[in-house]
Design an enzyme around this catalytic site. Structure first.
Site, short mmCIF file in Angstrom:
data_model
loop_
_atom_site.label_atom_id
_atom_site.label_comp_id
_atom_site.label_asym_id
_atom_site.label_seq_id
_atom_site.Cartn_x
_atom_site.Cartn_y
_atom_site.Cartn_z
N ASP A 1 0.86 -1.18 0.00
CA ASP A 1 0.00 0.00 0.00
C ASP A 1 0.91 1.24 0.00
O ASP A 1 2.14 1.16 0.16
CB ASP A 1 -0.98 -0.01 1.19
CG ASP A 1 -2.20 0.91 0.92
OD1 ASP A 1 -2.15 1.69 -0.06
OD2 ASP A 1 -3.18 0.85 1.68
C1 BGC Z 1 -5.05 3.31 0.28
C2 BGC Z 1 -5.33 2.27 -0.77
C3 BGC Z 1 -5.27 2.88 -2.14
C4 BGC Z 1 -3.92 3.53 -2.32
C5 BGC Z 1 -3.71 4.13 -3.71
C6 BGC Z 1 -3.82 4.13 -0.02
O1 BGC Z 1 -3.74 5.23 0.82
O2 BGC Z 1 -4.93 2.68 1.53
O3 BGC Z 1 -6.57 1.66 -0.55
O4 BGC Z 1 -5.49 1.90 -3.12
O5 BGC Z 1 -3.79 4.56 -1.36
O6 BGC Z 1 -4.50 5.21 -3.93
#
Ligand code: BGC
Length: 763
Positions: free
Chosen positions: A290
């Site tokens: 993530d």
């Molecule tokens: C979130 C994810 C997301 C990623 C990309 C992160 O902050 O936890 O769910 O896919 O950002 O945008």
């Protein structure tokens, strides 16, 4: 000019194919696919391989720059495998052309985005979608989302989010399918089918990415990014199944989570990734961290800074989202002997395989076409689907005296800070929506009633009394001017005074749920709650149209407001969809997929709990030495599976085909359900099982089946549920998946707290 350019592209594409392997012509043969990648990888330098593991955002722009401009040098050097958050076909296509035409090997890029409940056409938030209990609707929404997103050039989608959550304080509960693993599994698979379709190489399907592995929804205290510490029994029986269901449904990529799991970071936990996911579940796809996770390993106390990247790769994670630490540290880690070249090769190959599965090596410009943007995005058909599906997700929580549906006549006062807020309709994670075109409830209502009724509007209140609180609550999308609290109140009462019926549009703003939007107090914000009290005190009938991204504590409202329709965040067409339901053109059918507590202090409160010691047998009164609270019963305000309709349904006495089930057999539960009210309607019939005594304690009930049953007024249908020993299995203390002969209970009913029970024995 145009011709020259396309010729050049064709030449580059040809050179790419020719340069990397002649077997590629027979691209449908997996052996040739493998040969193609062998050839390609044999030409790659170590830097280029590590480059494939690097994913960076393109929305990081300084003024005057084109989106993604900062990625351009890296792309040319072959140091980027994928980007995310670049909006618009021109920008996405510019970066893809750069990779294909100006990097040494011309390897195309993955273009990632969060398309979690629609792209330009926005559907209800996932929690709302789950309340439809309609996997076809979810699949349809995912299909449309994929079609719209790929038109812009997106080929990789960070959805579905399948984190089970039992704590409504957690803002991201909005993004998932609620508290139940059985429903969670069914919907996880539906999302994957919808996004990926039957053919990932089609220009309108997108690679799905199940997230956030693992257990992110169990953050302590419901506080985002907080620790998770959990027994393996709980993990495997309740939290892990939806991730696995996505894997079984063929999801091609997976995102790790931000949290610690029993002291290890999910992003660098070998046992979670290599042992469980890849070895035990057979996941073959690509794994991404993530956002920024690798940089968090050190502050979170699990890796020296110089080893964080190495530990992540070693655990089996393939791609680094947004830290550049793979790019900076992996070569050094190899020299220091922390990792092997084979590990880098494996990760790189998985990234290239993903690109191959998407068809990018055959046609790097497969995704993204201006013609498709014009033809496929935000179309009347897509918007009609969003409107239909939205109406399926609104949960009718209360309807005293059949106040709803309303007639389109007389004087309707629409009051509340969310009444004229079209830009709030979509809820969290809808970065590609067109908020300025979304109809507010006020505008939809006016259009809907025309000159048959008078609509009187007042904003009624601020979101919160406190300016700072309101600022926090509207940070993504500030909505309207802040009024003077007293003036707003006076206007509200004047509007109410003139009306026959009041519709109060209140609740959370869209910024109050989603990522980084945990709340410790999950009641309706103060100014709006007082508004409701004032409106109720007028003695006029009040319909509460409740906007929210999570279960709220509605103790006062549930006693004092006669009709409550929970509309969550219904997406771009929410305004019209709400009108469809409040005027009875559509009959509500949704049922809750999360428990609504009476009080915040009851959390975590979920239906499939284990039996406590000293169980509370008298919820009406406080009794000493019972597992209870002095100040509130253990009951939820609204249980899992609960939701009303404009019609009523009666359940007959259920029966079992036999009360003995053999290890290789099957028995069937049957129940008659009759529509006893005045509307045609849909009932969600729920089927639960219980294992009263097992090797480890089992829940008081677990959902094991459901049917969405359409019944005309007066119609009766028999609903059946097969019971097989497989459905009785669970993970024991040794994590063996077992079922034990002995007594069981089968339950059926309209919600988890209103079931009829039948005993049977497994022999
Ligand atoms: C979130 C994810 C997301 C990623 C990309 C992160 O902050 O936890 O769910 O896919 O950002 O945008």
């Amino acid at each position: 000019m145009k011709t020259c350019k396309s010729l050049r592209i064709a030449a580059v594409a040809l050179a790419l194919v020719a340069g990397v392997g002649s077997g590629y012509a027979k691209k449908s043969n997996p052996a040739d696919d493998a040969k193609f990648l062998d050839n390609l990888m044999s030409k790659m330098t170590l830097d280029e391989k590590i480059g494939q593991l690097n994913l960076l955002p393109g929305n990081d722009v300084v003024s005057g720059e084109l989106p993604g401009a900062r990625l351009e040098p890296l792309i040319k050097e072959g140091k980027l495998g994928a980007f995310l958050n670049v909006q618009g076909i021109d920008n996405i296509s510019r970066l893809q052309h750069l990779a294909v035409e100006q990097s040494r090997l011309g390897i195309p890029l993955l273009a990632g985005a969060d398309v979690i409940h629609g792209y330009q056409t926005v559907f209800p938030i996932p929690l709302a979608l789950s309340c439809s209990w309609d996997s076809d609707a979810v699949e349809r929404m995912a299909r449309i989302s994929a079609k719209e997103a790929t038109a812009d050039g997106i080929n990789w989608n960070y959805s579905p989010m399948v984190d089970i959550c039992r704590d409504p304080r957690w803002g991201r509960i909005a993004e998932g399918s609620g508290e139940d693993p059985y429903l969670g599994c069914i919907l996880a698979a539906a999302y994957v089918r919808g996004y990926q379709g039957d053919n990932l190489k089609a220009d309108s399907t997108v690679m799905a990415c199940v997230k956030h592995y693992a257990l992110y929804g169990a953050a302590e205290g419901g506080r985002d990014y907080n620790t998770v510490d959990m027994s393996r029994e709980r993990m495997f029986n309740y939290y892990m199944p939806p991730y696995r269901a996505a894997v079984d449904a063929g999801v091609e990529s997976l995102m790790t989570s931000f949290n610690l799991v029993n002291g290890q970071h999910a992003t660098a936990a070998h046992w979670l990734i290599e042992d469980i996911l890849r070895r035990d579940w057979g996941f073959k796809g690509m794994i991404v961290t993530d956002y920024g996770s690798i940089s968090e390993l050190t502050p979170m106390g699990v890796a020296e800074e110089s080893e964080a990247a190495a530990n992540t790769l070693k655990a089996g994670t393939d791609m680094d989202m947004c830290t550049s630490r793979f790019l900076k540290d992996l070569k050094g880690a190899l020299e220091r002997g922390l990792i092997t070249e084979e590990m880098i090769d494996k990760a790189c190959r998985r990234v290239l395989e993903a690109k191959q599965k998407l068809g990018l090596f055959e046609n790097p410009y497969l995704y993204g076409s201006p013609e498709r943007v014009a033809k496929d995005d935000y179309t009347p058909a897509n918007r009609a689907a969003a409107r239909d599906i939205a109406a399926e997700t609104f949960v009718l929580l209360r309807n005293e005296g059949s106040l709803l549906p309303l007639a389109k006549k007389g004087k309707i006062a629409l009051i509340g800070p969310l009444a004229d807020a079209g830009n709030q309709m979509c809820g969290t994670w809808a970065p590609n929506c067109r908020p300025d075109t979304h109809q507010s409830l006020l505008s939809a209502l006016r259009e809907e009633v025309g000159d048959r009724a008078e609509v009187i509007y007042a904003q009624g209140s601020n979101i919160y009394y406190d300016e700072k609180m309101q600022e926090n609550a509207t940070r993504w999308n500030p909505i309207y001017h802040r009024g003077d609290n007293e003036t707003l109140r006076t206007e509200a009462l004047a509007a109410a005074e003139k009306a026959d019926v009041i519709v109060a549009a209140v609740g959370e703003t869209m910024s109050m749920s989603g990522e980084s939007a945990s709340r410790a107090d999950i009641t309706i914000p103060d100014a709006q709650r007082d508004l409701l009290k004032d409106l109720a005190a007028t003695g006029k009938p009040v319909v509460l149209v409740l906007f929210t991204g999570r279960p709220l504590v509605l103790d006062w409202e549930s006693k004092n407001i006669p009709a409550i329709l929970n509309v969550w965040f219904g997406g771009s067409e929410a305004g019209k969809a709400i009108c469809d339901v409040i005027f009875g053109d559509k009959v509500p059918s949704a049922k809750l997929t999360t428990t609504f507590p009476q009080m915040i202090g009851q959390i975590p409160l979920y239906y499939n709990h284990l039996p406590p010691s000293h169980p509370d047998t008298d919820p009406e009164h406080f009794n000493i030495y019972r597992s209870n609270y002095i100040d509130v019963s253990n009951d939820p305000l609204y249980p899992f599976g609960y939701g009303l309709s404009y019609t009523t349904f009666a359940y007959g006495k259920p029966s079992l085909s036999s009360n003995e089930l053999t290890m290789d057999g099957k028995i069937t539960l049957s129940v008659d359900v009759t529509n006893t009210g005045n509307y045609d309607g849909t009932e969600i019939v729920q089927f639960y099982l219980r294992d009263p005594v097992a090797r480890i304690a089992r829940p008081v009930k677990e959902l094991k089946g459901f049917r969405r049953l359409d019944l005309k007024k007066g119609e009766t249908a028999t609903v059946t549920f097969d019971i097989t020993p497989d459905m009785l299995k669970y993970y024991d203390a040794d994590l063996k998946y077992v079922c034990d002969p002995g007594a069981f209970e089968a339950m059926v009913g309209p919600n988890s707290a209103a079931v009829q029970t039948l005993p049977f024995t497994l022999r």
